[in-house]
Every structure is written in C-alpha cells, then in structure tokens.
Design a protein around this motif. Structure first.
Motif, short mmCIF file in Angstrom:
data_model
loop_
_atom_site.label_atom_id
_atom_site.label_comp_id
_atom_site.label_asym_id
_atom_site.label_seq_id
_atom_site.Cartn_x
_atom_site.Cartn_y
_atom_site.Cartn_z
N SER A 51 -35.72 -5.39 1.59
CA SER A 51 -34.93 -5.65 0.37
C SER A 51 -33.85 -4.58 0.22
N ASN A 52 -32.75 -4.95 -0.43
CA ASN A 52 -31.64 -4.03 -0.64
C ASN A 52 -31.97 -3.05 -1.76
N VAL A 53 -31.47 -1.83 -1.63
CA VAL A 53 -31.75 -0.81 -2.63
C VAL A 53 -30.56 0.15 -2.68
N LYS A 54 -30.30 0.68 -3.87
CA LYS A 54 -29.23 1.67 -4.07
C LYS A 54 -29.87 2.97 -4.54
N VAL A 55 -29.55 4.08 -3.87
CA VAL A 55 -30.13 5.38 -4.19
C VAL A 55 -29.06 6.20 -4.91
N ILE A 56 -29.39 6.65 -6.13
CA ILE A 56 -28.50 7.50 -6.93
C ILE A 56 -29.06 8.92 -6.89
N PHE A 57 -28.24 9.86 -6.34
CA PHE A 57 -28.73 11.21 -6.12
C PHE A 57 -28.42 12.14 -7.29
N SER A 58 -27.44 11.80 -8.10
CA SER A 58 -27.05 12.69 -9.21
C SER A 58 -26.76 11.85 -10.45
N MET A 59 -27.29 12.30 -11.59
CA MET A 59 -27.00 11.62 -12.85
C MET A 59 -25.61 11.98 -13.37
N ASP A 60 -25.08 13.15 -12.93
CA ASP A 60 -23.79 13.63 -13.43
C ASP A 60 -22.63 13.06 -12.62
N ASP A 61 -22.82 12.96 -11.31
CA ASP A 61 -21.74 12.47 -10.44
C ASP A 61 -22.14 11.09 -9.93
N GLY A 62 -21.55 10.03 -10.51
CA GLY A 62 -21.91 8.66 -10.12
C GLY A 62 -21.48 8.28 -8.73
N ALA A 63 -20.65 9.12 -8.08
CA ALA A 63 -20.19 8.80 -6.71
C ALA A 63 -21.23 9.16 -5.66
N LEU A 64 -22.19 10.02 -6.01
CA LEU A 64 -23.19 10.46 -5.04
C LEU A 64 -24.29 9.40 -4.94
N THR A 65 -23.97 8.32 -4.28
CA THR A 65 -24.92 7.21 -4.09
C THR A 65 -24.87 6.74 -2.65
N ALA A 66 -25.89 6.00 -2.27
CA ALA A 66 -25.93 5.39 -0.93
C ALA A 66 -26.68 4.07 -1.02
N GLU A 67 -26.22 3.09 -0.28
CA GLU A 67 -26.87 1.78 -0.25
C GLU A 67 -27.60 1.60 1.09
N GLY A 68 -28.75 0.93 1.00
CA GLY A 68 -29.52 0.71 2.21
C GLY A 68 -30.56 -0.38 2.02
N THR A 69 -31.49 -0.45 2.95
CA THR A 69 -32.58 -1.43 2.90
C THR A 69 -33.91 -0.71 3.09
N ILE A 70 -34.98 -1.32 2.56
CA ILE A 70 -36.32 -0.75 2.72
C ILE A 70 -36.76 -0.99 4.17
N ALA A 71 -36.83 0.10 4.94
CA ALA A 71 -37.22 -0.02 6.35
C ALA A 71 -38.72 0.03 6.54
#
Length: 919
Positions: A851-871
């Motif tokens: 399934s697709n998932v989006k990982v948010i690494f910082s609550m302050d900087d919304g650009a620090l994200t990565a998209e991937g799949t559950i491997a």
C-alpha cells in the motif's frame, strides 16, 4: 573376548556351573603365579605389559555375537615365550582386564569370568610351550609356539563358546565354527610374529622387539577389513531377504485386488498355518516357505474370471475346471520369483487330498509336501468359518467336527489332531493380531442433493430420464461394464501428463463418449475470476472470451456454492450474449465444481443444443471424475509454477543459471550444425557490494532490475540474456563475429554505470566483461564459461580501486515521524533506520503490504517528506517502507531529510546524556 551380557539369575544351571568352574581354575592359576613369583627382566616385563594394555584397545567385533577379539593376544604369546610363568600370567590377566573394561563396564561376573578364562588360557599355553616332553617330541621351537597359540585359542574360545552354548541352547560346535574359527589363522600368524620377536631377543636385545609394534597394527587393520567384508555380505543377504518379503506383500496385494473377500482370509490362514507348523516341528526354510505360501496360495486366481470367483452359488463343472487351474498358474507365477525356500511345491499342492482325490496331480499321503498338508487343512477350516457370497459362516465348533470327519480322507490326521487341540488358542491369536474388523463397504447408491439455485435461467436439478430413454437390463449391464472401463481409462489418462493443456485435451476426448456434449469449457479460478483454460466445440470464440466473477452466472454460482447445476441456461453466463449480434444454439448446461485439496479451483461446464439434454447419470459420472480431474489440474498448475520458477530468476525475470546451461547446450549444438560461431559474454558488476552496504538491499535489487532490463533491450531479439547469480549476467550471442562482440561489450559497459547512477546518484558501479567464442575457445558449455569467466576476472583485476565516496550512510536513528496511508487517519511511529532507498518505522499499526504511504519527517518543515510503499510488514513491531524512484529534485529533498534526521538524532542523544549526568 567378552561374553554376551546376561544377568546371573537368568543363566541356566549348566552355564552357572561352568562359569564357576572356570573362575575356580583361573583363580587357582593366578594364585600359583602369585606364590611363585620370579622375573627374568623387570624392564622387559613392564614394557611388554604396557604395550599389551594399549593393544587391548584395538578390538574387532565378532560376527554373530556381541563378543570382541583384541590384538593383545600377540603380546600374551610373546610373554609366554619370553617371560617367566608369573610374569606371563600377570600380563595375560591385566591385558584381559583392560580389554574387558574398555569401552563398556561389565558386571562383576563377566569381569571375573573373562579375567579367569584369560588366565586359564595363558596357563595352559605356557605349560604346553615349556613342557619338557613336548620339547623332546617337537624339536622345532616355532612349531611348539604354534601349538601353544592353538592351545590358547582353543581354551579361550572354548570357555566363552561353552557359556554361550549353555545360555542360548546353541550347539558348541556351531558357535565355534561360525563365530571363532575364522580368527584361528590370525593366532597362528601371531605365533609366527612372537617367534620372530623371540629370535630378535636372542640375536640382538629385547628392545629390538618393539619394532614389531607396527605389525600388531597391521594385523588389527586386516581384522577390521575382513570383518567389514563379512558385514557387507550379511547386509546383502538381509537385503535379498527383504526383497523377497516385499515381493510376497506385493503379490498378496494383487490377490486382494482380484478377490476382495480374501483379505481377512489370507491373514487368518497365515496365522493358523504358522502356529500349526511350529507345533509339528517345522523350522527354518520350511517355516519360511509356509509363511509365504499362506499369503500367496491363491495368486493363481488372477487367471480365473472374476465372475467365477465372485459367483454367489455352487460352481458348474465347467466353472470348477476353470477354477482348478489357479494352483498350477500360481505355481508358475511364483517360479519366476525364485524364492530361497520351497514355496512353489506348497502352492501347487495345497488342494491335494490325503487319499489322492485332490488336484492337480492326485498326490496322496506323504507325497504331499508337509506345508501343503498344513495349508490345505487350515484353508478348509477358514473357508467354512468365514462369510462367503453363497453362505454364512459356520460356528467354529461345527467346523472342527467337519474337519475331523475329513481326517484321513482329505487331510493329514496329524495336522487335524494339532488343530483339534489348539484351535481355540489359534482363533484367539488370529483375532488379537488382526486387531480390527474389515473395511466398511461403500454405499451402492449415491444421492446428490443441492441447495436452491438462482431462479433466473436455472433448471430444476431433480432430473429423470426422458421418455424413450429407459434402458433394458441388457443395455444396463453393458453400459455398467463400459462405464467401469471408461472411468478406469479416464483415471489412468488423468495422471499420465503434467501438462495442463494436454491433460484437459485428453480429458475432453475421453469424456465425450461417456457424457455427450456440443461444447465444453473448463474454467480455472484465478483471483476470484473464472478464466476459460480449455474450450472446444460450438461457440468456441464466445466461451474463450468469457471472464466470469465468482458468484455471477451459471459457472460463477457453481464455484461459489460448490454445488452442481444440471440443465441450466448457458445464456446467463456473464458476457456470453451481451452483443445482440451474437446468437447461440446451446440450450442446456451441466456444470460441476472442481474441488481440489485447497478448495474450488475451477468449474467444468458442458453444453448441449437440446433442452434438458443431460440426465442424472451424466451428473453422476461427472461427479465421479471431478475429484480426480481437480487433483490432476492442481498438479499441472503446481508443475507449471515449479517449472517457471525453476528456469526464471525471481528478481529480474531473466532466465536463471539452470535455464542458461540448457540453452547454451542447445545453441552450441545448433551452431555446430550450421557451422557458425557463438559468442558468450560473462558480465560482473564492480562495486555492487557498496550499494548494498550503503543504500540497502532494496536499492541493490533496483539496480539489478534496471541493469537486467537495459541489458536485454540492448541485445538482439534472438540473443539469450540470463542472470548467472548475484551480480553476474551472461549473454549468449549466436553468429556474432569477434569485432561485433567488441563493440557490443563497449555498449554494455555503460549500462551498469547508468543503473547505479540512476538509483544512487553516484558513479559507483562499473562492469567487467569476459568474452569467449566457440569454437576457438571451446566446444562445450563448460569450456566456454570457464574461459569467459577467466577473462572477466582478468579484466576485473585491472579495475582501479575507487575510494569510498559516500555522502550519506545508512543511518541508525531515533525520531518520531508521521505516516499517512490511503487507509485512514495518520499514524505516529519511531524512525530507527533510513537510507536513500527506504526506512524502517516502529509502530503497532497494521498496514497492508504494497500500500502507498507518505512519511512526514518534520512538523515544522512540510517539505521534508517522502512517498513510498510498504515493502515488509512485521505485525505489532513495525513496517519497512521502500521509497519510490526519485527525480533530481526529490533526491535533493531526500538529502535534506537525511541531514535533518542526523541532526535531530544527535540533538536528542545529547539531551538524553545530559539528563543522565544530572542524576
């Protein structure tokens, strides 16, 4: 030597008396040696004693018993020849003690007996060797030493053999011949070696005799080799015996397959016959022959028509004449088996009578083999005491009266006498050994019921034959025989091939005479959709185009409810007549589910142009074969899957090493016939391990897939590209000349670099290629691969060693992140591992794999994200996320994410350490 382990209380009186006698005499001999002590050379005695004790560990097991033979007898003979009486007795007793104690710990009786028997043997041998009369009669010292060795052998083996004879009731002579006589020549050889040692002592000094220690080891090795051959021969004999036993069992099963009523009969006859034979004193081969004959005496009934065997009434004279051939036929069958005991005469004569009125040869009295006489009486008793098609079983007491009346007429009076005396005991024994009743009979009729079917387009399943189809009894009999034969042939053909297409094709051809149809469709269930795997007959294209969801239409309902439908409407199949331009003449359908081990795997559907064309007999036949058909389809599907996985690399989709070798052999043969060259290129990636170490195995797998696809696209259509294993790939290029091969290598090399840069963003990979050309570099697959591999490694050695240029390592971290999935609300988790290719998040939430998932690494900087799949999912522990392929921009963002994760982890670690110091 050591006797067999047996408790003192369990020994017979004779054995106890003999053991006591040996212990008494042996103890007296040791006491005499202790009283009259003397020593010629104490150092020589100690040295010989030490070697004899060490030699006691070199033992071989005697055949047929648990006794052993040690090499220390050689030094006992040396002691008898070279030492004093007290020294020789001490050496013999201590070495025997060491031999008995190693490796097992015997009881006190065994230990005492062995030591005393050794002392007695040593004393007798010493007396013979130093006897003045013997030395006067025999002037040759070697002959006297051989006589002493023979005396030692006879005394020692005789003592142990006598104990075994008293304990087990076996003849002493047979024990000595079977278990000990083989070792006598080694005693004579030992006497010769002892004589040579004595000569060395006289000519030089006693220390030189130690040079014979290697000879002791050679004798020991010769013992072991000889006994190894004996064990091999014994194993071979046991294998032959087991082979005959398996043959007996197989033939007995053949009888039961022909005449099912004889299963319990065979077992009962065997038990009765063996016990009666034991009472009559039969043993050995006669007992083994009767054992086999009791199981196989009716094997000749294979040549008797089944209707005669199963006839529920008295046989006619003609039928009885046919039945009588089973004795001769059975004997002829068993003659080919070549049993090592006389089974054939018993089988041939088991219907002979005492007064000569039996068959096949009219033997009488003692002319009939004893085994046949026993079997004849027991067979008669069991036949009357068992249920048959034409009568019920008689009480056992009444059977014995009938048997007594035939004593002296049909049966041997001695056999009848034993049966009269023991029949109740034998009956209890037969019942105890059988342990269970016969197999339950199968029901003669099968009634098929099903739940309510959908009302639209489905007919009532309660079907009777249409008027005019009523069968006469003659046609019913003929149809029954033909049906049995057809079902048998169909069952045989279903298991004859593992090819799914061939299996279904043969099935449709064999089924049509049994259940006529105008069209047949066999659907296979694939991901909840019925796909037509085999279609034949009318409207072929229509049925081939169907895709039927489970639960929809006629076949979909059958698959969902696991129930058959008879005379349904074919037009209700989804997509069958959606096009108004299409027209079908089919009016009735018969569909049954195909249930395998794992559930419904498909549906078998037959179609006819007439209404209500199928009968209940047709349904019955399909139900009879549907189970076997389902298993055959399951096996074929598994075979296809195994065949595909056996020749295809799961990661790249390229052929694997096994497929490569097969294809290379084929291409070499073809190139030889066409007289053209064949170029083989072996490619190996340089630096691939760095990718796995720095970016993770998921990224490494991406590199392999990208390179494999690029390599395949670069090659010609008829070139063969395969993955050899790991990061090695092979290209088979038939007809490619040498100059073109060089250009091809130049085209291939950049592909690895591009694949590595696309995944890792670095120039981290290079490629080494080795080229071999047939026939110049070899004519077979092994030669070509070896040469290409060698050249590839030569090129690999020339590659410069690059420094590790990693910008971001695969980091261990501790950071709270937020996961957004398609399933619902955000999920919080702990980030513990991250690289450019993916990350691992600890969380108790359950997410669907892939399934697709989006990982948010910082609550302050919304650009620090990565998209991937559950491997990968570890329920209750966490999930592994594989990031999607990145562009230049997304890769820059990922570098920022890695820097943020690293700095945040360091900050939290520092805070944690400071809090610890404050405590």
């Amino acid at each position: 030597m050591s006797t067999q382990e047996q408790s003192w209380k369990g020994l017979p009186i004779g054995a106890k008396a003999f053991i006591g006698l040996v212990i008494t005499i042996g103890t007296a001999s040791l006491l005499q040696a202790a009283i009259h002590q003397s020593s010629k050379n104490i150092a020589q005695f100690i040295c010989y004693l030490g070697v004899a004790v060490l030699a006691s560990r070199l033992r071989v097991t005697l055949p047929g018993i648990t006794g052993t033979l040690s090499v220390n007898f050689l030094f006992i003979l040396v002691g008898i020849a070279e030492l004093s009486y007290s020294e020789a007795m001490t050496l013999g007793a201590i070495s025997m003690l060491a031999q008995t104690l190693y490796p097992n710990r015997p009881n006190a009786i065994q230990l005492t007996f062995n030591v005393c028997a050794g002392a007695l043997s040593t004393a007798l041998a010493y007396v013979v060797y130093h006897n003045g009369l013997a030395n006067e009669l025999i002037a040759s010292r070697p002959l006297i030493l051989c006589l002493a060795a023979s005396t030692y052998f006879i005394a020692n083996a005789g003592c142990i053999g006598a104990v075994i004879s008293f304990s087990e009731g076996r003849p002493l002579r047979r024990i000595l011949v079977d278990c000990y006589l083989w070792s006598f020549p080694y005693y004579l050889v030992g006497a010769g070696i002892a004589g040579a040692i004595g000569w060395f002592n006289q000519e030089f000094n006693w220390e030189s005799s130690l040079l014979f220690v290697p000879a002791m080891y050679i004798i020991y090795r010769s013992y072991r080799l000889y006994l190894g051959k004996l064990e091999d021969q014994k194993r071979h004999v046991e294998e032959i015996a087991n082979l005959h036993l398996r043959t007996i069992e197989a033939l007995a099963l053949a009888i039961e397959a022909k005449d099912q009523t004889t299963h319990a009969h065979l077992q009962r006859v065997r038990i009765y016959a063996i016990e009666v034979a034991k009472e009559l004193g039969l043993k050995g081969t006669e007992l083994d022959a009767l054992h086999a004959a009791a199981l196989l005496h009716d094997i000749g009934k294979l040549a008797v028509p089944e209707h005669i065997i199963a006839k529920p009434g008295r046989l006619t004279p003609e039928e009885f004449e046919k039945m009588k051939i089973h004795t001769v036929v059975g004997a002829e069958i068993l003659e080919r088996v070549r049993f090592p005991y006389p089974v054939v005469p018993i089988v041939r004569a088991h219907h002979e009578k005492w007064d000569g009125s039996g068959y096949p040869f009219g033997l009488k009295g003692e002319e009939i083999p004893i085994g046949a006489r026993v079997l004849s009486a027991v067979d008669f008793l069991d036949a009357l005491a068992s249920d048959r098609q034409y009568r019920r079983a008689m009480p056992l007491d009444e059977v014995m009266k009938r048997l007594a009346e035939e004593s002296g007429k049909s049966f041997d009076p001695k056999v009848v006498s034993v049966l009269q005396r023991c029949y109740r005991t034998l009956e209890n024994l037969a019942l105890a050994q059988s342990g269970q009743a016969g197999d339950p009979a199968l029901p003669a009729e099968l009634k098929v019921t099903r739940g309510p079917a959908p009302s639209a387009g489905y007919e009532n399943a309660s079907v009777s034959d249409a008027p005019g189809r009523e069968a006469t009894f003659l046609s019913s009999i003929a149809a029954a025989r033909q049906e049995a034969q057809s079902l048998f042939e169909l069952s045989q053909n279903l298991g004859a091939s593992l090819s799914l297409g061939e299996t279904l094709s043969v099935f449709s051809v064999k089924l049509k005479p049994m259940v006529p149809y105008d069209a047949i469709a066999i659907y296979i269930l694939r991901e909840d959709v019925l796909m037509p795997e085999y279609v034949n007959g009318d409207n072929y294209r229509l049925f081939s185009s169907l895709r039927i969801p489970v639960g929809d239409g006629l076949s979909g309902w059958v698959a969902q409810n696991k129930k058959p439908i008879i005379n349904g409407n074919p037009s209700v199949e989804p997509g069958y007549l959606n096009d108004p331009d299409k027209f079908s003449t089919l009016r009735s359908a018969l569909a049954v589910p195909l249930e395998g081990i794992s559930g419904v795997i498909g549906v078998l559907a037959l179609y006819r142009s007439e209404r209500d064309a199928f009968t209940s007999d047709h349904l019955r036949l399909l139900l009879a074969v549907s189970g076997k058909m389902a298993l055959a389809i399951e096996n074929a599907l598994k075979y296809e899957q195994a065949e595909s996985s056996a020749t295809t690399d799961y990661l790249t989709g390229l052929p694997n090493a096994r497929s490569l070798f097969l294809q290379l052999d084929r291409e070499l043969a073809r190139c030889k016939r066409d007289k053209i060259s064949l170029t083989l290129m072996v490619c190996d990636m340089n630096g691939f391990k760095k990718i796995n170490d720095r970016f993770g195995h998921l990224e490494g797998n991406r590199v392999l897939r990208l390179f494999a696809q690029a390599l395949k696209d670069t090659c010609r259509e008829y070139d063969y590209v395969a993955r050899m294993g790991g990061d090695e790939f092979v290209v088979i290029a038939p007809g490619l000349p040498a100059d073109a091969a060089t250009k091809k290598v130049d085209q291939i090399r950049p592909l690895a670099m591009q694949a590595g840069f696309e995944v890792c963003g670095e120039q981290i990979l290079s490629l080494s290629v080795g080229v071999a050309v047939s026939p110049d570099d070899g004519n077979d697959a092994e030669q070509l691969l070896t040469e290409a591999d060698r050249r590839m490694y030569v090129e690999k050695q020339k590659q410069p060693t690059e420094k590790d240029q990693r910008l971001h390592t695969r980091m261990k971290c501790r950071l709270t992140v937020e996961l957004h999935s398609d399933a619902g609300d955000p999920i919080f988790g702990n980030l513990i591992d991250i690289s450019l290719g993916g990350c691992y998040v600890e969380t108790s939430a359950i997410l669907s794999p892939a399934s697709n998932v989006k990982v948010i690494f910082s609550m302050d900087d919304g650009a620090l994200t990565a998209e991937g799949t559950i491997a990968r999912l570890h329920p209750g522990s966490g999930v592994a996320v594989q990031f999607k392929e990145m562009s230049r921009d997304s890769r820059d963002i990922m570098y920022r994410v890695l820097e943020f994760v690293q700095s945040s982890t360091s900050l939290y670690n520092d805070r944690y350490l400071q809090s610890l110091f404050k405590r």
